[in-house]
Motif scaffolding. Structure first.
Motif, short mmCIF file in Angstrom:
data_model
loop_
_atom_site.label_atom_id
_atom_site.label_comp_id
_atom_site.label_asym_id
_atom_site.label_seq_id
_atom_site.Cartn_x
_atom_site.Cartn_y
_atom_site.Cartn_z
N GLU A 51 0.83 -1.21 0.00
CA GLU A 51 0.00 0.00 0.00
C GLU A 51 0.86 1.25 0.00
OE1 GLU A 51 -4.08 1.59 2.17
OE2 GLU A 51 -3.11 -0.24 2.85
N LEU A 52 1.93 1.24 0.77
CA LEU A 52 2.84 2.39 0.77
C LEU A 52 3.48 2.59 -0.60
CD1 LEU A 52 4.53 1.92 4.26
CD2 LEU A 52 3.08 3.84 3.57
N GLN A 53 3.81 1.49 -1.27
CA GLN A 53 4.36 1.60 -2.62
C GLN A 53 3.33 2.20 -3.57
OE1 GLN A 53 5.70 -2.58 -3.04
NE2 GLN A 53 7.75 -1.78 -3.41
N SER A 54 2.07 1.82 -3.41
CA SER A 54 1.02 2.38 -4.26
C SER A 54 0.81 3.86 -3.98
CB SER A 54 -0.29 1.61 -4.07
OG SER A 54 -0.88 1.90 -2.81
N GLU A 55 1.21 4.31 -2.77
CA GLU A 55 1.11 5.73 -2.41
C GLU A 55 2.31 6.52 -2.91
OE1 GLU A 55 -1.30 7.41 -0.90
OE2 GLU A 55 -2.61 5.68 -0.65
N GLY A 56 3.26 5.82 -3.55
CA GLY A 56 4.41 6.51 -4.13
C GLY A 56 5.70 6.38 -3.36
N ILE A 62 10.15 3.58 2.65
CA ILE A 62 9.40 2.69 3.54
C ILE A 62 10.31 2.23 4.67
CG2 ILE A 62 8.23 0.46 3.69
CD1 ILE A 62 7.32 0.89 0.78
N GLU A 63 11.57 1.93 4.34
CA GLU A 63 12.53 1.49 5.35
C GLU A 63 12.72 2.57 6.42
OE1 GLU A 63 17.11 -0.27 5.50
OE2 GLU A 63 16.16 0.24 3.58
N ARG A 64 12.87 3.83 5.98
CA ARG A 64 13.03 4.93 6.94
C ARG A 64 11.79 5.09 7.80
NH1 ARG A 64 15.55 7.64 2.50
NH2 ARG A 64 13.58 8.72 2.08
N LEU A 65 10.63 4.95 7.17
CA LEU A 65 9.36 5.10 7.89
C LEU A 65 9.23 4.03 8.96
CD1 LEU A 65 6.74 6.82 7.83
CD2 LEU A 65 5.78 5.10 6.30
N LEU A 66 9.56 2.79 8.63
CA LEU A 66 9.42 1.69 9.58
C LEU A 66 10.53 1.70 10.63
CD1 LEU A 66 8.34 -1.22 7.21
CD2 LEU A 66 6.91 0.23 8.63
N ASP A 67 11.67 2.31 10.30
CA ASP A 67 12.76 2.42 11.27
C ASP A 67 12.35 3.32 12.43
OD1 ASP A 67 14.51 0.72 10.13
OD2 ASP A 67 15.67 2.25 9.07
N GLN A 68 11.54 4.35 12.11
CA GLN A 68 11.08 5.27 13.16
C GLN A 68 10.12 4.52 14.08
OE1 GLN A 68 9.46 8.78 11.30
NE2 GLN A 68 11.20 8.95 9.91
N PRO A 72 2.41 4.57 13.62
CA PRO A 72 1.70 5.64 12.92
C PRO A 72 1.42 5.34 11.46
CG PRO A 72 3.41 6.54 14.32
CD PRO A 72 3.59 5.05 14.33
N ALA A 73 2.38 4.69 10.76
CA ALA A 73 2.16 4.36 9.35
C ALA A 73 0.99 3.40 9.20
CB ALA A 73 3.43 3.74 8.76
N GLU A 74 0.94 2.37 10.06
CA GLU A 74 -0.15 1.40 9.99
C GLU A 74 -1.48 2.06 10.32
OE1 GLU A 74 1.17 -1.58 12.68
OE2 GLU A 74 2.48 -2.57 11.23
N GLN A 75 -1.48 2.88 11.37
CA GLN A 75 -2.71 3.56 11.77
C GLN A 75 -3.17 4.54 10.70
OE1 GLN A 75 -4.69 3.05 14.21
NE2 GLN A 75 -3.64 2.48 16.09
N PHE A 76 -2.20 5.27 10.12
CA PHE A 76 -2.55 6.25 9.10
C PHE A 76 -3.19 5.57 7.89
CE2 PHE A 76 -1.68 8.88 5.38
CZ PHE A 76 -2.16 10.10 5.81
N LEU A 77 -2.58 4.46 7.43
CA LEU A 77 -3.15 3.74 6.29
C LEU A 77 -4.52 3.17 6.64
CD1 LEU A 77 0.03 1.91 4.95
CD2 LEU A 77 -1.20 3.79 3.86
N SER A 78 -4.67 2.69 7.86
CA SER A 78 -5.96 2.16 8.30
C SER A 78 -7.02 3.26 8.28
CB SER A 78 -5.83 1.57 9.70
OG SER A 78 -7.10 1.19 10.21
#
Length: 237
Positions: A51-56, A62-68, A72-78
């Motif tokens: 889904e993150l890839q589909s968002e560009g 994605i690696e940087r996002l998940l490293d933090q 929040p990324a999961e909640q935001f997409l949800s």
């Protein structure tokens, strides 16, 4: 699940899963007898990556996002999925070209404009998907009143543009006054339900406000238009 079963469940290739695992994007599997076993959390993570890839986002982003923190990324997409779904209150419906011609006549230019506006989506084999079928019903009703199809499509396109501007304003209001303070506070765990409630209430509140303003504005426009006609009649024109 073995890695092959995980690939089937996620729709991703074994090679891609191994690549994500090597990058640290996917948690390690549970190893038993030299075989790695994956579970629902791995499926969820892979779908989030897709889904993150589909968002560009690229894999580095994605690696940087998940490293933090993945929370929040999961909640935001949800939230994004839930909010988008709450506005999609109709099931899409598929039509053949012949069915559309039977309802609206053969007009290639109007068909192109309907596709450009997103009202119709080509899905192959001369079939089209109506994302909001009631919009076609409305167009058909307008035609029954004697309005030409090209004029009806042109008006609907203008209405869509105005609605897009209105939608942007409501989303901006939400992002600036609800999401931004939450983001600046560091996504506190105890405020997720509060933000979710605000998102859930956006649709009924925005719809209520839009309908109220539309009814008021429509009444004013009808009065003004027919007031001019009455004036013309009084002058014998």
């Amino acid at each position: 699940m073995t890695i092959e079963q995980l690939a089937a469940a996620s729709g991703m290739t074994v090679r891609s899963i191994r690549s994500h695992r090597a990058r640290g994007l996917l948690p390690a599997p549970e190893v038993r007898d030299r075989v790695g076993y994956y579970g629902p959390t791995h499926v969820t993570r892979l779908r989030m990556i897709q889904e993150l890839q589909s968002e560009g986002f690229n894999l580095k982003g994605i690696e940087r996002l998940l490293d933090q923190t993945p929370g929040p990324a999961e909640q935001f997409l949800s939230f994004k999925r839930a909010l988008g779904a709450s506005f999609e209150t109709e099931e899409p419906q598929s039509f053949t070209r012949e069915e559309l011609i039977e309802r609206f006549g053969e007009d290639d230019e109007s068909m192109k404009r309907a596709i450009q506006s997103g009202a119709l989506i080509p899905v192959g084999d001369d079939r089209f998907e109506a994302r909001v079928p009631s919009l076609l019903d409305a167009a058909e009703g307008v035609l029954a009143q004697g309005v030409p199809l090209d004029h009806a499509v042109a008006v609907l396109s203008k209405v869509q543009e105005r609605c897009r501007s209105v939608a942007r304003e409501f989303v901006r209001l939400l992002m600036e006054d609800v999401w931004k303070p939450f983001e600046e506070a560091g996504y506190p765990e105890d405020r997720w339900p509060e933000v979710r409630e605000a998102l859930d209430r956006l649709r009924p509140l925005s719809t209520q406000a839009l309908m109220a303003i539309y009814q008021m504005t429509m009444a004013d426009e009808v009065d003004a238009a027919f007031g001019k006609q009455l004036e013309r009649l009084s002058r014998g024109k």
